[in-house]
Scaffold this motif. Sequence first.
Motif: not given
Length: 142
Positions: A66-69, A105-127
Motif C-alpha cells: 500500500k505504501r508503494r501503490f 518511494v515515500p508516499p505522497e499522502m498518508e492513507i487512513p486505516d480502513a474501518e473494521a467490519m462491525p461485530v454482529a451478535n447472532n445465534a450462530n456465534d455459539v456454533n
Amino acid sequence: MFNQWMFSQCESGLFGNKWLLGDSAYPLKPYLLTPLLNPETQGQILYNEAHIRTRNCIERCFGVWKRRFPVVALTLRLSLLRAHTVIIATAVLHNICRSKCLVDVPPEMEIPDAEAMPVANNANDVNNIMERGILIAEYFNK
C-alpha cells in the motif's frame, strides 16, 4: 475492508474448508478465524500466537504494498474486473520492484486505516465459537 462479493462467496461456503484470518474487530465466522480475547489453555495460547504471527506477516506485506501503490489502499471506484486488474498489476509491479531491490518511494499522502467490519451478535456465534474450539483442540492441544 471486507468486500461484499468476497463476503457473499464466503457466506455461501464456496471455498469449503478454508479460513481467512481477521483481528478481534471482526466477527467469528466458520470461514473467518479471530483470536481469542482471553486465552486460558496452552492450546488456546498457541492458537493465538500462530494466528497473530500469520496475520501480522500478511499485514506487513499489505502495508509495504500500500505504501508503494497508495491506490490499493483507497476505495477503488471501478468495476470488479478493472479493480481486479489494478490489484494484479500493482502486485506484479511490486514483486518486480522487490526482485530488483528497488527502494520504496515515500508516499505522497498518508492513507487512513480502513474501518473494521462491525461485530454482529447472532445465534450462530455459539456454533462459531465451538468450531474454533474444535480447531484449537485438534491442532494446538497436542
